[in-house]
Write a protein that holds these residues in place. Structure first.
Motif, PDB file in Angstrom:
ATOM      1  N   MET A   1      50.641  38.946  43.435  1.00  0.00           N
ATOM      2  CA  MET A   1      50.627  39.804  45.080  1.00  0.00           C
ATOM      3  C   MET A   1      48.844  40.845  44.853  1.00  0.00           C
TER       4      MET A   1
ATOM      5  N   CYS B   1      48.463  42.723  48.902  1.00  0.00           N
ATOM      6  CA  CYS B   1      49.059  43.718  49.382  1.00  0.00           C
ATOM      7  C   CYS B   1      50.219  44.019  49.557  1.00  0.00           C
TER       8      CYS B   1
ATOM      9  N   GLY C   1      52.542  41.215  53.476  1.00  0.00           N
ATOM     10  CA  GLY C   1      51.364  39.811  54.870  1.00  0.00           C
ATOM     11  C   GLY C   1      49.578  39.838  54.855  1.00  0.00           C
ATOM     12  N   ARG C   2      49.348  40.503  54.050  1.00  0.00           N
ATOM     13  CA  ARG C   2      48.205  40.685  55.238  1.00  0.00           C
ATOM     14  C   ARG C   2      47.442  39.920  54.006  1.00  0.00           C
ATOM     15  N   CYS C   3      47.268  39.852  52.804  1.00  0.00           N
ATOM     16  CA  CYS C   3      46.144  39.049  52.669  1.00  0.00           C
ATOM     17  C   CYS C   3      45.916  37.329  51.943  1.00  0.00           C
ATOM     18  N   CYS C   4      47.102  36.878  51.847  1.00  0.00           N
ATOM     19  CA  CYS C   4      47.753  35.627  51.905  1.00  0.00           C
ATOM     20  C   CYS C   4      47.256  34.853  50.557  1.00  0.00           C
ATOM     21  N   HIS C   5      47.706  36.453  49.057  1.00  0.00           N
ATOM     22  CA  HIS C   5      47.166  35.883  48.287  1.00  0.00           C
ATOM     23  C   HIS C   5      47.988  35.775  47.350  1.00  0.00           C
TER      24      HIS C   5
HETATM   25  S1  FES Z   1      50.636  39.334  48.798  1.00  0.00           S
HETATM   26 FE1  FES Z   1      51.504  38.049  50.336  1.00  0.00          FE
HETATM   27  S2  FES Z   1      49.864  38.164  51.326  1.00  0.00           S
HETATM   28 FE2  FES Z   1      49.325  39.772  50.595  1.00  0.00          FE
END
Ligand code: FES
Ligand code: FAD
Length: 276
Positions: A240, A242, A245-249
């Motif tokens: 992970m 962010c 829910g912002r980075c999509c990682h």
């Molecule tokens: S760590 Fe899940 S969207 Fe950024």
């Protein structure tokens, strides 16, 4: 994104050569935020000079703001935490993500299946179930580790099984001599424990957390035993950034581990081959 709230490392208990239980005292703001914690959710822990890492609390934070984190040393930030002295200032954000649907689980038997470090997030659920035993059905924990000395919280779990309604089944991949106590301990893999186990699949919930290779076999056993995928809850891990829910990682197909999970129903993961 919220700034991390202040906390202090107050104690460290070694559980295995690379894993320890850290007690953290939250300051008032963090303590208030964490009072909304549901077992299965995670926090973002920051360690000075390192960065942030997602960790699932190993117990529900106390009203006085004590937080337990069970952390394995695997890389930069976790190494810094393991070498930190008591009194070190830490940062906490959260709680984040989905927890176990504890209200829906009320009155039902619950089967917890943990492999290795997977016991950490399940320990907070286990404690919640046992502290509110009158609201839940039979609680069974099946826990597998490579060797008895790598089995985290073994004495604590054996003690709990002796003084509560917890049914405890342990299994190890290898052991010259098997531990004994208020539990059964066998040599084998976690799915083998499930094979001969009879439970009320028509009413039970299963909560599963462990290393990735464990999931597929376990899911197959649980579904063959008649447990519907809506009542099979899995806690997943992805790298992970962010956490919000912002980075999509942390994408798992179209889902995000940090906001749609980390606790998912198996039914929500059908059709996402990379999920398990
Ligand atoms: S760590 Fe899940 S969207 Fe950024
Ligand atoms: C929701 C969630 C809950 C978690 N709960 C716990 C917990 O209770 N206890 C605990 O010890 N760890 C937990 N983790 C894993 C923990 O976040 C990672 O071990 C940590 O981020 C590693 O950081 P590092 O800087 O020490 O290692 P790094 O230097 O960043 O990486 C070291 C190694 O670990 C691998 N790695 C790092 N993060 C992950 C990950 N998320 N999944 C798989 N491999 C990874 C890297 O690929 C690399 O090989 C959780 C992860 C998530 C997503």
């Amino acid at each position: 994104m919220n700034a991390p709230l202040a906390a202090t490392l107050t104690d460290k208990r070694e559980l295995s050569p690379d894993t320890a239980l850290f007690s953290i005292q939250l300051e008032e703001g963090a303590s208030q935020a964490l009072s909304a914690f549901i077992p299965g959710q995670f926090v973002q822990l920051s360690v000075p000079g390192g960065g942030e890492v997602p960790i699932s609390p190993a117990d529900v934070p106390t009203a006085g703001g004590k937080l337990d984190l069970c952390v394995r040393r695997v890389g930069h930030v976790t190494e810094l935490l393991h070498s930190a002295r008591t009194g070190t200032r830490l940062g906490i954000r959260g709680p984040f993500g989905t927890g176990f649907p504890i209200e829906e689980m009320a009155g039902r038997p619950v089967l917890l299946l943990a492999g290795g470090l997977g016991i950490a997030p399940l320990r907070s659920l286990l404690f919640h179930l046992l502290r509110h035993q009158e609201q839940f059905g039979q609680v069974t924990l099946m826990y597998g580790a490579r060797q008895p000395k790598l089995m985290l919280f073994r004495e604590e779990l054996a003690e709990l099984a002796g003084k509560s309604a917890l049914r405890l089944f342990l299994t190890v991949d290898f052991a010259p001599e098997l531990p004994t106590g208020n539990f059964s301990c066998t040599v084998g893999l976690l799915p083998d424990l499930l094979k001969g186990f009879s439970f009320d699949a028509g009413r039970s919930y299963a909560a599963v957390c462990g290393p990735p290779p464990m999931y597929r076999c376990l899911m197959q056993e649980l579904e063959e035993a008649g447990l519907p995928p809506e009542r099979i809850l899995v806690s997943l891990e992805r790298r992970m950034r962010c956490g919000v829910g912002r980075c999509c990682h942390c994408a798992i197909g179209q889902k995000l581990c940090c906001t749609d999970g980390p606790v998912f129903r198996l039914s929500d993961l059908k059709g996402i081959p990379e999920a398990l």
